[in-house]
Design a protein around this motif. Structure first.
Motif, PDB file in Angstrom:
ATOM      1  N   ALA A 122       0.818  -1.210   0.000  1.00 36.80           N
ATOM      2  CA  ALA A 122       0.000   0.000   0.000  1.00 36.80           C
ATOM      3  C   ALA A 122       0.852   1.259   0.000  1.00 36.80           C
ATOM      4  N   GLY A 123       2.035   1.206   0.614  1.00 30.85           N
ATOM      5  CA  GLY A 123       2.925   2.364   0.579  1.00 30.85           C
ATOM      6  C   GLY A 123       3.316   2.732  -0.845  1.00 30.85           C
ATOM      7  N   MET A 181      19.532   6.868   2.116  1.00 34.21           N
ATOM      8  CA  MET A 181      20.650   6.027   1.692  1.00 34.21           C
ATOM      9  C   MET A 181      21.118   5.130   2.826  1.00 34.21           C
ATOM     10  N   ARG A 182      21.155   5.672   4.025  1.00 34.43           N
ATOM     11  CA  ARG A 182      21.594   4.879   5.167  1.00 34.43           C
ATOM     12  C   ARG A 182      20.634   3.719   5.425  1.00 34.43           C
ATOM     13  N   ARG A 183      19.353   3.983   5.363  1.00 31.33           N
ATOM     14  CA  ARG A 183      18.375   2.925   5.578  1.00 31.33           C
ATOM     15  C   ARG A 183      18.400   1.893   4.452  1.00 31.33           C
ATOM     16  N   MET A 184      18.603   2.360   3.202  1.00 32.76           N
ATOM     17  CA  MET A 184      18.600   1.440   2.074  1.00 32.76           C
ATOM     18  C   MET A 184      19.851   0.561   2.066  1.00 32.76           C
ATOM     19  N   PRO A 199      11.280   0.227   6.023  1.00 28.18           N
ATOM     20  CA  PRO A 199      12.012   1.505   5.997  1.00 28.18           C
ATOM     21  C   PRO A 199      13.107   1.536   4.927  1.00 28.18           C
ATOM     22  N   GLY A 200      13.758   0.382   4.708  1.00 28.44           N
ATOM     23  CA  GLY A 200      14.856   0.336   3.747  1.00 28.44           C
ATOM     24  C   GLY A 200      14.420   0.434   2.307  1.00 28.44           C
ATOM     25  N   THR A 201      13.131   0.239   2.029  1.00 32.48           N
ATOM     26  CA  THR A 201      12.630   0.347   0.658  1.00 32.48           C
ATOM     27  C   THR A 201      11.724   1.565   0.454  1.00 32.48           C
ATOM     28  N   LEU A 202      10.855   1.836   1.425  1.00 35.13           N
ATOM     29  CA  LEU A 202       9.897   2.931   1.255  1.00 35.13           C
ATOM     30  C   LEU A 202      10.548   4.307   1.382  1.00 35.13           C
ATOM     31  N   LYS A 203      11.538   4.423   2.277  1.00 33.78           N
ATOM     32  CA  LYS A 203      12.174   5.735   2.453  1.00 33.78           C
ATOM     33  C   LYS A 203      12.843   6.217   1.158  1.00 33.78           C
ATOM     34  N   PRO A 204      13.686   5.409   0.497  1.00 33.13           N
ATOM     35  CA  PRO A 204      14.236   5.877  -0.785  1.00 33.13           C
ATOM     36  C   PRO A 204      13.176   5.992  -1.878  1.00 33.13           C
TER      37      PRO A 204
END
Length: 252
Positions: A122-123, A181-184, A199-204
């Motif tokens: 959904a994001g 970038m840090r999360r990804m 977080p590692g996919t939705l943030k970027p």
């Protein structure tokens, strides 16, 4: 043909995974599906499914709904492909929730992953929907004021809107790039039992898709620059085709 090939491969691999789960105790689970390292079948399944969804999105981008605007900008085709991608994702959310309901209330075996997978999908649906809305010029506009402006003033308003959007995009990317970038790079996870990398996919993805939205806004401005002034009424929002379908369904 390529779409059918990818879809067929994904279905066969999915059937194999189900059979494996029924026959063996150390079967591949949903926990393994988001950790495909060293598991060829899982990787092949993900590649096949991804290829099928992408090619289906490209195929359906050639179709146009009754109230959809005809693509006329240099970036419109990209937004139409991602819009079809989000439509397919909505169907996946329905299937995931259906599986969860049946598993929980019929077999008394609730899953650990259905809710988080739905949130994950959904994001991306939400982000791609913003890009599609920009391509369709469906974001909120105050037409009562816009329609009474002369054409040169309408163009000025459009330019001002684009400048504000460019500033917002620059500020968002500038402020969020390092964190994204840090999360990804460490593929930050959700911290739950299934532990997907939300977080590692939705943030970027937020930064990437807001850039795509901005490019689409530039495409809209270029495509609309020499168009004649339009005047809008509440009747423009009525979908006569959908109303006819409802009438036929109700037998009226």
């Amino acid at each position: 043909m390529a779409t059918l090939a990818f879809t067929g491969a994904a279905v066969l691999l999915y059937a194999w995974l189900i059979g494996n789960a029924l026959l063996f105790e150390d079967a591949i689970t949903m926990f393994d599906m988001i950790r495909p390292q060293g598991r060829f079948v899982v990787l092949a399944m993900l590649v096949s499914m991804g290829g099928a969804i992408l090619l289906a999105s490209i195929y359906f981008s050639d179709t146009r709904g009754a109230i959809e605007q005809k693509p006329d900008g240099f970036f419109d085709i990209v937004s139409l492909v991602t819009s079809r991608l989000s439509m397919i994702m909505v169907a996946f959310i329905v299937l995931v929730m259906l599986y969860e309901v049946v598993s929980r209330y019929i077999f008394a075996r609730p899953t650990l992953w259905a809710n988080e997978l739905s949130l994950w999908i959904a994001g991306f649906v939400f982000l791609f929907a913003g890009q599609y809305a920009m391509q369709q010029r469906s974001h909120i506009r105050i037409y009562v004021i816009y329609d009474i402006m002369p054409r040169w003033m309408q163009k000025t308003a459009d330019m001002l809107s684009l400048i504000l959007l460019l500033f917002f995009t620059f500020a968002l990317v500038w402020g969020g790039y390092s964190d994204a970038m840090r999360r990804m790079l460490r593929m930050e996870t959700f911290g739950t039992a299934w532990d997907p990398p939300l977080p590692g996919t939705l943030k970027p993805a937020i930064l990437i898709i807001i850039v795509l939205v901005t490019i689409q806004a530039v495409s809209n401005l270029i495509a609309d620059w020499n168009k004649a002034p339009e005047h809008h009424t509440p009747a423009d929002e009525i979908d006569e085709t959908e109303i006819d379908k409802i009438r036929k369904t109700l037998g009226s």
